[in-house]
Design an enzyme around this catalytic site. Structure first.
Site, short mmCIF file in Angstrom:
data_model
loop_
_atom_site.label_atom_id
_atom_site.label_comp_id
_atom_site.label_asym_id
_atom_site.label_seq_id
_atom_site.Cartn_x
_atom_site.Cartn_y
_atom_site.Cartn_z
N THR A 60 37.51 40.11 36.94
CA THR A 60 36.67 38.91 37.02
C THR A 60 35.48 39.14 36.09
OG1 THR A 60 37.31 38.63 39.32
CG2 THR A 60 35.39 37.37 38.57
N LYS B 171 28.44 40.12 42.52
CA LYS B 171 28.68 40.24 41.07
C LYS B 171 29.24 38.90 40.56
CE LYS B 171 32.57 41.12 39.06
NZ LYS B 171 33.87 41.61 38.64
N LYS C 59 38.36 30.83 38.49
CA LYS C 59 38.14 31.95 39.42
C LYS C 59 36.69 31.94 39.95
CE LYS C 59 38.24 36.10 41.32
NZ LYS C 59 38.80 36.27 42.66
#
Ligand code: NAD
Length: 297
Positions: free
Chosen positions: A99, A244, A174
């Site tokens: 990611t 994050k 995502k």
């Protein structure tokens, strides 16, 4: 089911997710070339039949496809820098499933294509259980013909393989999903807490919530109240990992001038838990902390 056309596949990053994903590719008969800075992670894959490398550049030269499943932007950027500067077989397709920011995904595509290679961003959802059971959802950005070429390989690791559009669109999808996941965890936590404070049984209220309009994936499958959803007991999504992603979300929202008041509040709450030394706790543990707090407005 074994794949008819076994491929030479490189895999960089054999952690909680990558280790299972690479193992699933071996189960389907592919030849794996692997690298990780952790010797233990490499040894585990070696015992399953993978060839271990000490340099990603050598790995890339022996692979038709190279996957990366690395912690964050800076590690992904540095790993690709090394590969790009040493070179690779020209038609190699690189697939980054970490990611990272859509901006970095677009930059990787430009740098790789300038050397004759191809690139797809293909982040995943489904967590460690999805990686282990090969039921991940892949969100793929890049050229459609490259997507079609790698689809059969992604099917060895995932159940839903979705083409999202041009380079960076897999990461865009995502990040939006993970923002929703984090917001819904806070929403379900404060809702469950409010129900319990009023005297409702959490089991009874969860049953009502999950058959009413407030139902969502978090309330049903990852309910933060202990004992309601089995997955909450076995899975772990550290607060530092979800935060994050929220950091990446904040940067993306700023770049496209999109208001995300709930996303930013969620980011602020998880950041404050990290500054209290709780970054390693599961993101559903926000419920335990709310349980001890009082109303403030
Ligand atoms: P992890 O920390 O378990 O694994 C990362 C692996 O990368 C480790 O084995 C580490 O040794 C290795 N590594 C670090 N630096 C390296 C380098 N320079 N070269 C080679 N290897 C290196 O992380 P994870 O949970 O497997 O997550 C990987 C990625 O997948 C992250 O970007 C994460 O955001 C994303 N992701 C995680 C989950 C999840 O539930 N864990 C779900 C979806 C997506």
């Amino acid at each position: 089911m074994l794949q008819r056309n076994a491929s030479q596949i490189g895999f960089i990053g054999l952690g909680n997710m990558g280790g299972h994903m690479a193992s699933n590719l071996i189960k389907f008969g592919h030849k794996l070339h692997v690298y990780d800075i952790s010797n233990k992670a490499c040894k585990d894959l070696e015992t399953k039949g993978a060839v271990v490398y000490s340099k990603t550049s050598d790995l890339a030269k022996n692979s038709e496809f190279v996957f990366s499943m690395l912690p964050n932007n800076s590690v992904v950027d540095a790993s690709y820098d090394e590969i790009i500067s040493y070179g690779f077989n020209k038609p190699t397709i690189f697939i980054d499933s970490s990611t990272i920011s859509p901006k970095l995904a677009k930059s990787l595509q430009k740098r790789i294509s300038s050397k004759g290679g191809r690139f797809l961003d293909a982040p995943v959802s489904g967590g460690v259980p999805g990686a282990e059971q090969a039921t991940l959802t892949f969100m793929v950005g890049g050229f459609e013909n490259d997507f079609k070429t790698v689809e059969r390989i992604l099917q060895c690791m995932g159940k839903r393989i979705i083409y999202c559009g041009s380079h960076g669109m897999g990461q865009a999808a995502k990040l939006c999903n993970n923002m929703m996941l984090a917001i819904s965890m806070l929403g379900v936590s404060e809702t469950m807490n409010l129900a319990v404070r009023q005297g409702l049984s959490p089991k009874v209220f969860a049953e009502i919530l999950n058959s009413s309009t407030g139902r969502c994936w978090t309330s049903e499958f990852y309910n933060p109240v202990p004992g309601i959803s089995p997955l909450t007991q076995t899975n772990k999504v550290p607060i530092s990992l979800i935060n994050k992603d929220l950091e990446l979300v904040a940067n993306v929202a700023r770049s496209v001038n999109s208001p995300i008041p709930m996303g930013l509040l969620t980011h602020k709450i998880y950041s404050s838990l990290i500054s209290q030394g709780l970054g390693g706790r599961d993101f559903s543990d926000v419920y335990d902390l709310m349980e001890k707090e009082n109303f403030s407005y």
